[in-house]
Design an enzyme around this catalytic site. Structure first.
Site, mmCIF file in Angstrom:
data_model
loop_
_atom_site.group_PDB
_atom_site.id
_atom_site.type_symbol
_atom_site.label_atom_id
_atom_site.label_comp_id
_atom_site.label_asym_id
_atom_site.label_seq_id
_atom_site.Cartn_x
_atom_site.Cartn_y
_atom_site.Cartn_z
ATOM 1 C CE1 TYR A 1 9.616 12.025 10.246
ATOM 2 C CE2 TYR A 1 7.827 11.158 8.891
ATOM 3 C CZ TYR A 1 8.298 11.620 10.113
ATOM 4 O OH TYR A 1 7.453 11.670 11.194
ATOM 5 C CG ASP B 1 7.968 4.726 4.556
ATOM 6 O OD1 ASP B 1 6.796 4.834 4.166
ATOM 7 O OD2 ASP B 1 8.423 5.339 5.538
ATOM 8 C CE LYS C 1 2.304 10.850 5.200
ATOM 9 N NZ LYS C 1 1.951 11.830 6.210
#
Ligand code: PMP
Length: 427
Positions: A143, A248, A277
């Site tokens: 993802y 990522d 994040k």
């Protein structure tokens, strides 16, 4: 119309049907571990608000840094101008990030940092004379965000590629790394996933700009923890074929896995890394893409030489100040000891779930605790139990999981793990 009625009628929430919205709590304020709802109910935010609020809500140093910056320079364009918060954050990132990654591109959100990484890879290949290299390889169950290019490298099934067929770029998928972090590594390419990776990369090397994946932890794609040796060997393969390696680390960065970056489990480093994040401790949206000198000078030496990206809010001073305060907080404490304590307690307290019917697996890595069920678990049903448990958990797919803030003490953590066991029993 009450506030909640208005919300339900007019506001779209993530991954929801706007005409049949799921149950939603109205949060009035938050502090530390706790969300306070409109009726006064307090819930522990066991998700760290989608994995970003690592020091807890409204951390005084981070809010102070934002207040101070607000009084001085809330925003200024980054084209032709710069400022201390961007520079100070840059210095801090260089101090802590994997050492090859010395060039920083600030941007607004995780998905955008993935877009930036992919554009960097394409521009680099172009500059090196490989104009045909504009596609990407990735692993299944990944993802990387919801914008178009990021979505094209998300898992084709859970990312619903069939729905967007024709709109998404063609990418190359290999199976997810099959050896888990707890298993013994095997050098057999038929069993460690690298045989499959080699054949896909070799078959289309003239078209592939980069290999992108989440290092060690696949988050949204299943909370799956795989062996870092896969990454070491993928690095060698990418070098052999002239393909850039992109990690990522949006979900894994800043201590969540027990290492400061998941890259630190490896003996190699990527060419490009995406961070987001936890970067601002969850206080304001922000992200960045970092790369090494080779890629940066490669892009700079090509035609047009400039990197073609520059968002309005690039390097927003409020976000930079929040991020610097958050990273100072993290590195100024024994984060490794804290995460290890959380991991040990979760391991002990989640273990009984193994004996429950319908539980497929229980696993913990750093401050990530997962009970994987044999069936899909309803987030709405978990939601309904939250006030009784005093814990906000939002399972997805088959996974009941938590990513507690690092400030979670032993009692609160027991409350979270008890909530997870209850969901595993009742849902
Ligand atoms: N990459 C990974 C690994 C993520 O977990 C996420 C968010 N869950 C993203 C990218 C996208 O980040 P954002 O939601 O900030 O766009």
């Amino acid at each position: 119309m009450t506030q909640l009625e208005f919300d339900q009628k007019h506001l779209w929430h993530p991954y929801t049907n706007v005409t049949q919205p799921g149950p939603t709590f109205l949060v009035k304020e938050a502090e530390g571990l706790y969300l306070t709802l409109d009726d006064g109910t307090r819930l522990i935010d066991a998700m760290s608000s989608w994995w970003c609020m690592m020091h807890g809500h409204r951390n005084p140093s981070i809010t102070q840094a934002i207040h101070d910056q607000l009084d001085r320079l809330p925003h200024v364009m980054f084209g032709g101008l710069t400022h201390d918060p961007a520079i100070d954050l840059g210095r801090k990132l260089l101090e802590i990030a994997p050492s090859d990654l010395t060039r920083i591109f600030y941007c607004d959100s995780g998905s955008v940092s993935v877009e930036v990484a992919m554009k960097m890879a394409v521009q680099y290949q172009h500059a090196m004379g490989f104009e045909g290299r504009s596609q990407f390889a990735t692993v299944r169950s990944g993802y990387h965000g919801d914008t178009w290019k990021a979505m094209s490298v998300c898992d084709p099934d859970t990312g619903m590629h069939h729905l967007f067929q024709g709109a998404l770029s063609v990418q190359h998928f290999v199976s997810r790394p099959p050896v888990t972090i707890d298993q013994e590594w095997t050098d057999d390419p038929a069993r460690n996933g690298l045989g499959g990776l080699r054949s896909v990369l070799e078959a289309s090397a003239d078209k592939i700009a980069g290999f992108i994946l989440e290092p060690v932890v696949q988050g949204t794609g299943g909370m799956y923890f795989y062996h870092p040796e896969y990454l070491n060997q993928a690095r060698a393969l990418c070098d052999e074929l002239g393909i850039l390696l992109i990690f990522d680390e949006i979900a894994t960065g800043f201590g969540r896995t027990g290492e400061l970056f998941a890259t630190d489990f490896c003996t190699v480093q990527p060419d490009i890394i995406c961070l987001g994040k936890g970067l601002t401790g969850g206080h304001i949206s922000f992200a960045c893409t970092m790369t090494n000198d080779r890629v940066a000078t490669g892009v700079g030496g090509g035609n047009p030489g400039i990197f073609m990206h520059g968002p309005t809010y690039m390097a927003n001073p409020l976000a930079c100040a929040a991020a610097k305060a958050s990273l100072d907080l993290l590195t100024g404490q024994d984060w490794r000891g804290t995460v290890a304590r959380i991991a040990d307690q979760m391991r002990a307290e989640l273990a009984p779930a193994r004996d429950l019917p319908n539980v497929r697996d229980v696993r913990v890595l750093g401050a990530i605790g997962v009970i994987e069920m044999n069936h899909r678990v309803s987030a709405d049903q978990a939601h309904a139990l939250a006030p009784e448990m005093g814990v906000f958990l939002r399972p997805f797919g088959r996974n009941i999981y938590c990513m507690p803030p690092f400030i979670t003490g032993p009692d609160a953590l027991s409350q979270i793990t008890a909530g997870m066991l209850r969901l595993a029993q009742e849902l």
